[in-house]
Design a protein around this motif. Structure first.
Motif, mmCIF file in Angstrom:
data_model
loop_
_atom_site.group_PDB
_atom_site.id
_atom_site.type_symbol
_atom_site.label_atom_id
_atom_site.label_comp_id
_atom_site.label_asym_id
_atom_site.label_seq_id
_atom_site.Cartn_x
_atom_site.Cartn_y
_atom_site.Cartn_z
ATOM 1 N N TYR A 27 0.828 -1.206 0.000
ATOM 2 C CA TYR A 27 0.000 0.000 0.000
ATOM 3 C C TYR A 27 0.865 1.260 0.000
ATOM 4 C CZ TYR A 27 -3.500 3.415 1.450
ATOM 5 O OH TYR A 27 -4.320 4.513 1.522
ATOM 6 N N LYS A 58 -0.036 3.805 -9.038
ATOM 7 C CA LYS A 58 0.343 4.567 -7.839
ATOM 8 C C LYS A 58 -0.799 5.396 -7.249
ATOM 9 C CE LYS A 58 5.366 5.115 -8.105
ATOM 10 N NZ LYS A 58 6.459 6.093 -8.144
ATOM 11 N N LEU A 60 -4.083 6.679 -5.553
ATOM 12 C CA LEU A 60 -5.114 6.056 -4.726
ATOM 13 C C LEU A 60 -6.489 6.520 -5.196
ATOM 14 C CD1 LEU A 60 -3.584 6.583 -1.166
ATOM 15 C CD2 LEU A 60 -3.447 4.524 -2.587
ATOM 16 N N GLU A 63 -8.811 6.589 -1.109
ATOM 17 C CA GLU A 63 -7.867 6.121 -0.089
ATOM 18 C C GLU A 63 -7.521 4.636 -0.214
ATOM 19 O OE1 GLU A 63 -6.293 8.308 1.835
ATOM 20 O OE2 GLU A 63 -7.473 9.786 0.738
ATOM 21 N N LYS A 64 -7.950 4.008 -1.309
ATOM 22 C CA LYS A 64 -7.623 2.598 -1.516
ATOM 23 C C LYS A 64 -6.762 2.463 -2.775
ATOM 24 C CE LYS A 64 -10.626 -0.594 -0.290
ATOM 25 N NZ LYS A 64 -11.809 -1.469 -0.210
ATOM 26 N N ARG A 65 -5.938 1.409 -2.794
ATOM 27 C CA ARG A 65 -5.105 1.151 -3.957
ATOM 28 C C ARG A 65 -5.717 0.007 -4.769
ATOM 29 N NH1 ARG A 65 -0.663 3.264 -4.916
ATOM 30 N NH2 ARG A 65 0.079 3.716 -2.814
ATOM 31 N N GLU A 66 -5.775 0.190 -6.074
ATOM 32 C CA GLU A 66 -6.309 -0.853 -6.941
ATOM 33 C C GLU A 66 -5.219 -1.843 -7.317
ATOM 34 O OE1 GLU A 66 -8.202 0.989 -10.281
ATOM 35 O OE2 GLU A 66 -10.041 1.418 -9.143
ATOM 36 N N ARG A 93 -7.231 -1.708 2.650
ATOM 37 C CA ARG A 93 -6.410 -0.794 1.850
ATOM 38 C C ARG A 93 -6.496 -1.049 0.342
ATOM 39 N NH1 ARG A 93 -2.787 -2.422 6.081
ATOM 40 N NH2 ARG A 93 -2.189 -0.727 7.467
ATOM 41 N N PHE A 94 -7.070 -2.190 -0.088
ATOM 42 C CA PHE A 94 -6.998 -2.581 -1.490
ATOM 43 C C PHE A 94 -8.361 -2.916 -2.093
ATOM 44 C CE2 PHE A 94 -2.583 -3.093 -0.462
ATOM 45 C CZ PHE A 94 -1.922 -2.804 -1.653
#
Length: 203
Positions: A27, A58, A60, A63-66, A93-94
Motif C-alpha cells: 500500500y 500509484k 489512490l 484512499e484505496k489502492r487498486e 487498503r486494497f
C-alpha cells in the motif's frame, strides 16, 4: 490422515497469504520495497498460471489502492483470473480487480515506437445472431501488417476501449486492415455501445 498432513498449500492461498503479510508495504508503495515485493508476487502468481500478470497504479482511489489481475488477453486464462480474484480476502487498503478495465479517460497507447490513438482506428462488423458471433474488422491509420508490434498495440487500445474481458469473450474474430479513407466506417469509440446493445438484445 497423513494425506492431509503433507498436503501442499494451494498456490492461490499462498499468493493471498503473501499479499496479506505485506499489505502495508504494498500500500505504501516505496520504491526501495516494490521491486522485491513485485518479484515475489510474480513468482507466486506464476504458480497459479504463468501467463497471469498484475498491475498496481500509484494513485489512490478513495484512499484505496487498486490491484488488477489480468489474463494477458488470453481467454483460456480467464477462469484462473476469476478463481484468483474470487479467493481474495477482504482488505481495507486494497480493491482487487479482475481483468484490465475499459478506460474512457485514456486516449491511446504506445509501444516499440508505435503510437495509436482512438482517432486512428475505425471499424465495421457483422453479427451472426444464430451463433452469437461478432466479427470485427479494424481499419488502422499507418497499419503495417508485416510489423507484429502493431497488433500488440491495437489489442492494448481495444482493452482500453472495451476492457479485457469483453475483448476476450464477446469478439469472435478480428481482421486488421490499413485505413485508406473508406466510407461507412465507424469510429472505435462507438464499439462499446454496439456490444452493449447486442448484449441487451436491442441489436
Amino acid at each position: 490422515m497423513f494425506g492431509n498432513l503433507f498436503k501442499k498449500k494451494d498456490p492461490i492461498e499462498k499468493f493471498w497469504q503473501y499479499f496479506i503479510d505485506h499489505e502495508k508495504e504494498l500500500y505504501n508503495f516505496r520504491e526501495e520495497d516494490i521491486e522485491r515485493l513485485f518479484r515475489d508476487l510474480y513468482i507466486l502468481i506464476n504458480k497459479v498460471n504463468n501467463q497471469l500478470v498484475f498491475s498496481m497504479p500509484k494513485p489512490l482511489i478513495d484512499e484505496k489502492r487498486e490491484f488488477t489481475i489480468s489474463g494477458s488477453g488470453i481467454g483460456n486464462n480467464f477462469p484462473d483470473v476469476i478463481r484468483l480474484v474470487e479467493a481474495a480476502p477482504e482488505m481495507e487498503r486494497f480493491t482487487i480487480i479482475a481483468f484490465n478495465q475499459r478506460n474512457d479517460d485514456e486516449h491511446g497507447t504506445a509501444s516499440n515506437d508505435i503510437e495509436i490513438t482512438r482517432d486512428d482506428v475505425f471499424f465495421n462488423y457483422t453479427y451472426d445472431q444464430e451463433y452469437s458471433a461478432f466479427y470485427l474488422t479494424l481499419y488502422i491509420k499507418g497499419f503495417d501488417e508485416k510489423n507484429d508490434n502493431y497488433y500488440a498495440v491495437v489489442f492494448d487500445l481495444l482493452e482500453i476501449v472495451i476492457g479485457e474481458y469483453v475483448l476476450g469473450t464477446e469478439i469472435t474474430e478480428i481482421e486488421f486492415k490499413k485505413y485508406d479513407h473508406e466510407d461507412d466506417l465507424l469510429p472505435i469509440n462507438n464499439l462499446p455501445k454496439i456490444l452493449e446493445d447486442i448484449k441487451k438484445g436491442s441489436y
